[in-house]
Design an enzyme around this catalytic site. Sequence first.
Site, PDB file in Angstrom:
ATOM      1  N   ARG A  92       0.905  -1.164   0.000  1.00 21.61           N
ATOM      2  CA  ARG A  92       0.000   0.000   0.000  1.00 21.61           C
ATOM      3  C   ARG A  92       0.924   1.189   0.000  1.00 21.61           C
ATOM      4  NH1 ARG A  92      -2.221   4.158  -0.584  1.00 21.61           N
ATOM      5  NH2 ARG A  92      -4.122   4.910   0.457  1.00 21.61           N
ATOM      6  N   HIS A  95       1.882   7.200   1.508  1.00 18.88           N
ATOM      7  CA  HIS A  95       0.774   8.149   1.425  1.00 18.88           C
ATOM      8  C   HIS A  95       0.543   8.786   2.791  1.00 18.88           C
ATOM      9  CE1 HIS A  95      -1.144   4.591   3.122  1.00 18.88           C
ATOM     10  NE2 HIS A  95      -2.156   5.351   3.512  1.00 18.88           N
ATOM     11  N   HIS A  97      -2.873  11.192   5.012  1.00 15.93           N
ATOM     12  CA  HIS A  97      -4.249  11.692   4.949  1.00 15.93           C
ATOM     13  C   HIS A  97      -4.531  12.559   6.168  1.00 15.93           C
ATOM     14  CE1 HIS A  97      -4.464   7.928   7.223  1.00 15.93           C
ATOM     15  NE2 HIS A  97      -4.189   7.269   6.113  1.00 15.93           N
ATOM     16  N   GLU A 101      -5.192   7.103  11.572  1.00  9.60           N
ATOM     17  CA  GLU A 101      -5.476   5.722  11.149  1.00  9.60           C
ATOM     18  C   GLU A 101      -5.134   4.746  12.268  1.00  9.60           C
ATOM     19  OE1 GLU A 101      -3.983   4.506   7.261  1.00  9.60           O
ATOM     20  OE2 GLU A 101      -3.062   2.737   8.191  1.00  9.60           O
ATOM     21  N   HIS A 140       3.073   7.305   5.669  1.00  5.69           N
ATOM     22  CA  HIS A 140       3.298   5.926   6.082  1.00  5.69           C
ATOM     23  C   HIS A 140       3.074   4.969   4.917  1.00  5.69           C
ATOM     24  CE1 HIS A 140      -0.909   7.082   6.857  1.00  5.69           C
ATOM     25  NE2 HIS A 140      -1.214   5.857   6.460  1.00  5.69           N
ATOM     26  N   GLU A 162     -11.026   6.070   1.267  1.00  6.23           N
ATOM     27  CA  GLU A 162      -9.752   5.480   0.874  1.00  6.23           C
ATOM     28  C   GLU A 162      -9.324   5.955  -0.508  1.00  6.23           C
ATOM     29  OE1 GLU A 162      -6.356   2.981   1.231  1.00  6.23           O
ATOM     30  OE2 GLU A 162      -7.764   3.835   2.681  1.00  6.23           O
ATOM     31  N   HIS A 273     -24.816  -2.567  29.235  1.00  5.09           N
ATOM     32  CA  HIS A 273     -23.928  -1.467  29.592  1.00  5.09           C
ATOM     33  C   HIS A 273     -24.147  -0.312  28.633  1.00  5.09           C
ATOM     34  CE1 HIS A 273     -21.813  -3.342  26.235  1.00  5.09           C
ATOM     35  NE2 HIS A 273     -21.099  -2.234  26.095  1.00  5.09           N
ATOM     36  N   HIS A 275     -21.725   3.463  27.145  1.00  5.45           N
ATOM     37  CA  HIS A 275     -20.444   4.171  27.157  1.00  5.45           C
ATOM     38  C   HIS A 275     -20.694   5.652  27.411  1.00  5.45           C
ATOM     39  CE1 HIS A 275     -18.413   0.544  25.810  1.00  5.45           C
ATOM     40  NE2 HIS A 275     -19.448   0.368  25.012  1.00  5.45           N
ATOM     41  N   GLU A 280     -20.057   4.060  19.948  1.00  7.39           N
ATOM     42  CA  GLU A 280     -19.327   2.802  19.770  1.00  7.39           C
ATOM     43  C   GLU A 280     -19.489   2.308  18.334  1.00  7.39           C
ATOM     44  OE1 GLU A 280     -19.636  -1.884  21.187  1.00  7.39           O
ATOM     45  OE2 GLU A 280     -20.364  -0.300  22.517  1.00  7.39           O
ATOM     46  N   HIS A 319     -27.058  -1.145  25.716  1.00  6.55           N
ATOM     47  CA  HIS A 319     -27.053  -2.280  24.794  1.00  6.55           C
ATOM     48  C   HIS A 319     -26.367  -3.485  25.425  1.00  6.55           C
ATOM     49  CE1 HIS A 319     -23.288  -0.078  24.218  1.00  6.55           C
ATOM     50  NE2 HIS A 319     -22.745  -1.182  23.750  1.00  6.55           N
TER      51      HIS A 319
END
EC number: 4.1.1.2
Length: 385
Positions: A92, A95, A97, A101, A140, A162, A273, A275, A280, A319
């Site tokens: 890959r 590049h 961005h 990531e 990277h 992408e 539970h 968050h 999530e 959830h």
Amino acid sequence: MKKQNDIPQPIRGDKGATVKIPRNIERDRQNPDMLVPPETDHGTVSNMKFSFSDTHNRLEKGGYAREVTVRELPISENLASVNMRLKPGAIRELHWHKEAEWAYMIYGSARVTIVDEKGRSFIDDVGEGDLWYFPSGLPHSIQALEEGAEFLLVFDDGSFSENSTFQLTDWLAHTPKEVIAANFGVTKEEISNLPGKEKYIFENQLPGSLKDDIVEGPNGEVPYPFTYRLLEQEPIESEGGKVYIADSTNFKVSKTIASALVTVEPGAMRELHWHPNTHEWQYYISGKARMTVFASDGHARTFNYQAGDVGYVPFAMGHYVENIGDEPLVFLEIFKDDHYADVSLNQWLAMLPETFVQAHLDLGKDFTDVLSKEKHPVVKKKCSK
């Protein structure tokens, strides 16, 4: 759910009816709790599921890439993802961005490189279960090793694509040759073989040893590694499964993404539970699951998931995730935050006066006596008498 000749039908008790029009029966088999929702589902709740199997796949000579972004899953405004596969030796290309990531290696191994703004280089090999994190704007690359590689990439902006990253070859293909020559102190003839368009993913020979690829520079080493061996840490274990957590407390560079790798054994569930810090985002690696999301005001909706599916739970919505198959359920929980946090329903109630809880739930001491003051992220279901 009733079946006629092994065909699932949307019937629960005396409600529903058989389907008479043509339909995708395999999809109905994969989504039993969407075809026949639990009685407790109610109201309008946004879609919180999308499968990589339903995405466009970008095929290249060295592999492929497909993405789930806010365009595919509109509720996922803060995170986007890419499933990428590289053949042995494939690259890959170099590049960068605007988005950070985060990555989880699902299969095989790869060599990653990154250079920071101070000119410090970091090169490492990652294998199954390993993570990497590349901060926004830093260049990277990824190269598959002997077995090839397949991994999940997550970006901290739901609108990421992408197909819109800054590629080394794309930039140089759109820069005048005399400018490139002047920049590197060479003649135009010496750069005449530069590619005329981006390479993106391309085939290449396998790299040599990691030791031979390490590049030393005048500015020293990076302060913290950009990779993390998730499976080498001690998980949170319980009778029903285990959880590995990685965030900026143990993976120092991961400033915008926190994560948990969850294994739920058959007959167990990720406990009720929520968050308290952010939404999530989920990726299902193996097994079969169902999840009900409680959206307040009497609204709730149940979804089914399997390998390759993406799930989502909006900020603070209650959830659970239940294993409904006969093999371990393995999935990732991803959060756009620097730390992992959850609130356990069981622990919350256990830390309140017994009579106070009993008054709320119209239940007695037999119930409050079994509440746990310790958090157990994965719990084994108790069989009814």
